[in-house]
Design an enzyme around this catalytic site. Structure first.
Site, PDB file in Angstrom:
ATOM      1  CB  ALA A  66      -2.839  -0.313  -2.881  1.00 57.61           C
ATOM      2  CG  LEU A 111      -2.282  -0.676   1.148  1.00 59.15           C
ATOM      3  CD1 LEU A 111      -2.165  -2.121   0.749  1.00 59.15           C
ATOM      4  CD2 LEU A 111      -3.039  -0.562   2.461  1.00 59.15           C
ATOM      5  CE1 TYR A 148      -1.243   7.514  -6.806  1.00 60.72           C
ATOM      6  CE2 TYR A 148      -3.462   8.181  -7.376  1.00 60.72           C
ATOM      7  CZ  TYR A 148      -2.611   7.435  -6.607  1.00 60.72           C
ATOM      8  OH  TYR A 148      -3.114   6.607  -5.641  1.00 60.72           O
TER       9      TYR A 148
END
Ligand code: UDP
Length: 323
Positions: free
Chosen positions: A117, A76, A149
């Protein structure tokens, strides 16, 4: 089971740690405390089955040992939050690419399963409703930092699927949609902690654009339930799943709901996107997850209504937490 959670002192990571401990498992959380916080796991620190290792995931020597000792890796750790991404695109790209590279290499070396994730951001500004896992992605130009991103996470996904295909590493990819709950920080852009903190401080609530854009907010407890069920399902290996809610609300209506639940706060203040982020910023108007795939695989559906989530977040900040 001994779980290694990268980003284990972060928002979702700390809730996942809590759930795993409650099921009797052992948890090692590794976190460099950049966006994660020690306070998020302070209440777990006394448990013998829990340890926090303060380290960056690109430290391969330390991660090698941690990966060799665990049974499963929940990866994560990442740079998240639209505001942070625009402020620090180098960190976003490097953390997201290098971290996943290290984790997958170690998972291969020690034969460990990896839950990766990912994010709804990978769908970009596609106008499809809902977004299904196999849909085309529509991204803006590389001159706009926001898209770094989505790109970094998409490469993470490609790399994970490549490790699965070429080397048989068991990977499961979760694309988290807007996830909310206590311990989420407003410092990196996320709208609900920001609006709640503004309301409790009696300040105007900042609504970006005209507030007609909508999102679906999923309580982190539902998210964690999905992640655990996917981790336990052998047929989920090599697959990608949306994890989110389909309960859609405009940001303007959300701000009004926050005012109503908090019983406090100033008026709504509309802030142009280019003032909130940067010139030419591109937002997506709607973002709804298709849930057919995850429902068919593990029978999961979100259960916590938005009002309950807002009440939890309001109570969290009322209790004196900051962030
Ligand atoms: N937003 C807003 N006010 C804020 C922060 C965010 O109106 O103080 C908007 C943002 O522009 C977006 C939505 O709320 O349209 C959700 O933003 P967030 O960063 O939480 O998640 P995103 O969906 O952008 O990943």
């Amino acid at each position: 089971m001994h779980a290694l959670i990268t980003g284990g002192a972060g928002f979702i990571g700390s809730h996942l740690a809590e759930a795993l401990l409650a099921q009797g498992h052992r948890v090692t959380a590794v976190d460099n405390l950049s966006t994660g916080r020690r306070a998020n796991v302070a209440h777990l620190a006394g448990q013998l089955r829990f340890q926090l290792v303060v380290e960056t995931i690109t430290n391969e020597a330390v991660l090698d040992r941690l990966a060799s000792e665990c049974d499963v890796i929940f990866h994560l750790a990442a740079a998240v939050g639209v505001e942070l991404i625009i402020r620090d695109p180098v960190r976003t790209i490097e953390t997201n690419l290098q971290g996943t590279d290290v984790i997958l290499k170690l998972a291969r070396r020690y034969g460990k399963k990896v839950l990766l994730a990912s994010t709804s951001e990978v769908y970009g500004k596609s106008a499809a409703v809902p977004f299904n896992e196999d849909a085309d992605r529509v991204l803006g130009p590389t001159t706009k930092s926001r898209w770094s991103y989505a790109e970094s996470k998409a490469i993470d996904e490609h790399l994970a699927l490549a490790y699965h295909k070429q080397f048989g590493v068991p990977v499961v990819i979760c694309r988290f949609f807007n996830t909310v709950g206590p311990r989420q920080s407003g410092s990196y852009g996320m709208v609900i902690p920001r609006l709640v903190q503004q309301a409790l401080a009696g300040q105007p609530l900042t609504v970006y654009g005209d507030g007609s854009q909508s999102r679906c907010f999923c309580n982190v407890r539902d998210t964690v339930r999905a992640v655990l069920a996917l981790a336990a399902e052998p047929a989920a290996v090599g697959e990608i799943f949306n994890v989110g809610s389909q309960d859609e609300i405009t940001i303007r209506a959300l701000a009004e709901r926050v005012l109503a639940r908090a019983g406090a706060g100033g008026p709504l203040r509309l802030v142009p996107y280019e003032q909130a982020y940067e010139k030419g910023f591109e937002d997506m108007q709607r973002r709804v997850p298709g849930l057919a795939k995850i429902q068919a695989m593990i029978g999961w559906a979100p259960t916590v209504p938005l009002d309950e989530t807002l009440d939890e977040v309001i109570a969290y900040f009322r209790a004196g937490h900051t962030g």
